[in-house]
Structures are given as structure tokens and as C-alpha cells.
Scaffold this active site. Sequence first.
Site, PDB file in Angstrom:
ATOM      1  N   HIS A   1     113.955  24.881  52.934  1.00 20.89           N
ATOM      2  CA  HIS A   1     114.421  25.762  51.922  1.00 20.89           C
ATOM      3  C   HIS A   1     113.736  25.630  50.483  1.00 20.89           C
ATOM      4  O   HIS A   1     114.208  25.897  49.411  1.00 20.89           O
ATOM      5  CB  HIS A   1     115.959  25.643  51.948  1.00 20.89           C
ATOM      6  CG  HIS A   1     116.835  26.706  51.602  1.00 20.89           C
ATOM      7  ND1 HIS A   1     117.627  27.456  52.588  1.00 20.89           N
ATOM      8  CD2 HIS A   1     116.707  27.628  50.512  1.00 20.89           C
ATOM      9  CE1 HIS A   1     117.980  28.671  52.264  1.00 20.89           C
ATOM     10  NE2 HIS A   1     117.718  28.671  50.869  1.00 20.89           N
TER      11      HIS A   1
ATOM     12  N   ARG B   1     115.480  23.152  48.150  1.00 20.79           N
ATOM     13  CA  ARG B   1     116.804  23.368  47.539  1.00 20.79           C
ATOM     14  C   ARG B   1     118.128  23.018  48.331  1.00 20.79           C
ATOM     15  O   ARG B   1     118.980  23.455  47.754  1.00 20.79           O
ATOM     16  CB  ARG B   1     116.443  25.010  47.327  1.00 20.79           C
ATOM     17  CG  ARG B   1     115.488  25.478  46.568  1.00 20.79           C
ATOM     18  CD  ARG B   1     115.180  26.982  46.968  1.00 20.79           C
ATOM     19  NE  ARG B   1     116.062  27.932  46.170  1.00 20.79           N
ATOM     20  CZ  ARG B   1     116.370  28.185  44.795  1.00 20.79           C
ATOM     21  NH1 ARG B   1     115.241  27.700  43.990  1.00 20.79           N
ATOM     22  NH2 ARG B   1     117.009  28.969  44.235  1.00 20.79           N
TER      23      ARG B   1
END
Length: 382
Positions: free
Chosen positions: A276, A279
Site C-alpha cells: 500500500h 501506508r
Amino acid sequence: MPIISSPTDYREAARRRLPPFLFHYIDGGAYAEHTMRRNQADLADVALRQRVLQNMSALSLETTLFGQTLGMPIALAPVGLTGMYARRGEVQAARAATACNIPFTLSTVSVCDIEEVSDAIDRPIWFQLYVLRDRGFMKNALERAKAAGVRTLVFTVDMPMPGARYRDAHSGMSGPNAAMRRYAQAVLHPRWAWDVGLRGRPHDLGNVSRYRGKPTGLEDYIGWLGANFDPSISWKDLEWIREFWDGPMIIKGVLDPQDARDAVTFGADGIVVSNHGGRQLDGVLSSAQALPAMADAVKGQIAILADSGFRNGLDVVRGLALGADAILLGRAFIYALAAAGEAGVRNVLDLFAKEMRVAMTLTGAKSVTDLDPSFLARLPPS
Ligand code: FNR
């Protein structure tokens, strides 16, 4: 606007244009951001084999993915709130992707809804869905996506709960007096305030608003995410979606070979090897480190896409040599969109293509589909 000679120049251009709460929301990662930094550093450490005198006059960047021919092995990743970074940003990015003959993926938490984006372009978008507590919302979104001509579903599974992003509290995205701080920042960034803040309205979560029948704005965003992500999710919950969705289904956010094998068993058409963009869980493997074992686990049975840290065309060539079939771009296209809208995204994609051609010429890869580990001189450090 600073001089743009490479895709990474757009980061500085975006920093100047955006209010800090938006720039840091894009630019930041989870916790101390170790994994986010490693994503780029580990890709940079992948050494390719230089080959010369191979008659490289004809090169092909084209590839086929889920029955679609793509101009190059790249797709735009789903990025939430894209319509906050540029006026009706999802539409602008989708137009740029279409011009370059690559897919655009619309996030669940986009500003422009499925219908607005689908109507603006003449090729089907990809749609990304999160697993949410409100299964009614998921069903509604899938039905609307189908009606809008979407075939390819990207199912993101690495957000059973949102990761802690310290920068957001400091920047005004969340934290004390957030709305007031955001307002003050907008006043200090008049170009953004006029173009996006005023003329880019409404700033809703378009898909959520349509489902709830009332506006769901930025103030509700963090709260809505926190209340709606579902940590109870398991492979079993995905079965009704598999039954409902007859088009290609891609599982995004897979980093472990066992999960990759489970995705094959489940009947997924592809996976996205991804953390991600650093994140979610800080400290997990970078995509460059994870890829070789993932390719080994999947053994060509389903498509492998990858993202997290890919910032230029050379990185894309490295990702393909590590075992990916295509690469999703996240921040790389978002910085360009924030800095220069649709034209910025088209330009950054052109720069990616040019850099890929140089890397292919000097590694002796005549087609992107030839790239495999035999083009590597050194793997990323483990
Ligand atoms: C994301 N990402 C993301 N992923 C997803 O499945 N749905 C989403 O709504 C979002 N939203 C989002 C917002 C922002 C600002 C960023 C930067 C990222 C993750 C995204 O799809 C992709 O996995 C990463 O961006 C890849 O890493 P790089 O290329 O940004 O380093």
C-alpha cells in the site's frame, strides 16, 4: 513550476501547489515510514544486466492483461480523494490513462463517482473495492460498476483497519482544529483554492454519497473509514463477490507467498504485490524484496501486478524482471496530476515509456514480455 525532466520532478511541483495537509497525505506513510523508504531504495538496488550490440531497433512496450491489449505494462493505481488534488481529478487522470492506452483504477473513496468517470472516457475503467462492514454499500457499488461497464475488479485486502500515519495529525488532515488549519492552508495556496477548492466542488466521497443519498464530505472521511473497515474479513467473505462478479478479479495487497497461493486456490485472476505504498504496516517487506518469492509461488498461474515505490520507467523494467507482469503507479501519477492535471499525467506516462525504452535497449529486451529474472545482475538485499 519547477523544471520537469524526470517523473520525480513532479513531487516538488505538487508540494508547491498543494496545501500541506494534502501533500503530506499523499507523500506520507505509516509510522516511521521505513517500509515506504525501502520501497524506493530496494528498487534502486536491483541491478540489471547491461547487454550491447543486440540490434535493438524495434522495441515493443505492448502487453496483454486480462484479455486487454495495453500500450505499456502499467495501470494507474486506485488513490482515494484524487479529486482533491486536481479539479475532478479522477476524470482528468482517467482521460490521460486512456490516451496512453492503459487502465485507470477508480478508488472506492474517490471524489468523482463511478458514473462520472465512466461517462468521461470510452474505455472501461477498473474499479477498486474495499472490504467494508456495510455489505449493502459493497453490493451497491458492484452493481453500479457493472452497469457502468466495469469488467476488472481490484479488491484491496490490506486495509482491515487503517494504518497509523503520523504526518496526518501534524499536517491538519486529522488532529486538533483540523478544519481550521486546512482552511488557513487553502488561503495560502490560492491557485489550488481557486482551481480545486472552489471550482472542483462537490468534494464528496462520490460513491458513498450516492449510496447514502446524502453528501459525505472530507470531514466524514477519516471517521467513515475508521467505522467501516472490517477486521473480521477472511477468504470466505470473498466468495459471494466471486460468484457475483464474472469479470477479472484482482486481489490487491498481497505480500506473502502463502497468501499468493491462497489467491490462486480462491480463483483470483491476479494479485497486486503491494504494501500500500508503505501506508499500512511499517516494517513489512518492500515490493522489490517480496516479488521473486511471489513469482515463484504463483508459477505463472495468474497475473502478478506490483506497486509501491515505482517512480520511473527503469523501476518498471526492474519490477518486470523481478517477476511482475505489470506495475501500478500510485504517487508517481498523483504528483503529476496535482502539479499539472491531465497534461501532467500524460507527460509523466510519456517519460515512463521513454525510460523503459532506454532500459530495454541496454538490457537487450526487445519486448516487455521477455523480461524475467535472466535480465537481473543483482537482487535487492534481503
Ligand atoms: C493510496 N492507495 C490506495 N489503495 C487502494 O486500494 N485504495 C485507495 O483508496 C487508496 N488510496 C490511496 C491514497 C493515497 C494518497 C496513496 C498515496 C495511496 C494505495 C495505492 O493504490 C498504491 O498501492 C500505492 O500508492 C503504491 O505505492 P506508490 O506507487 O505510491 O509508492
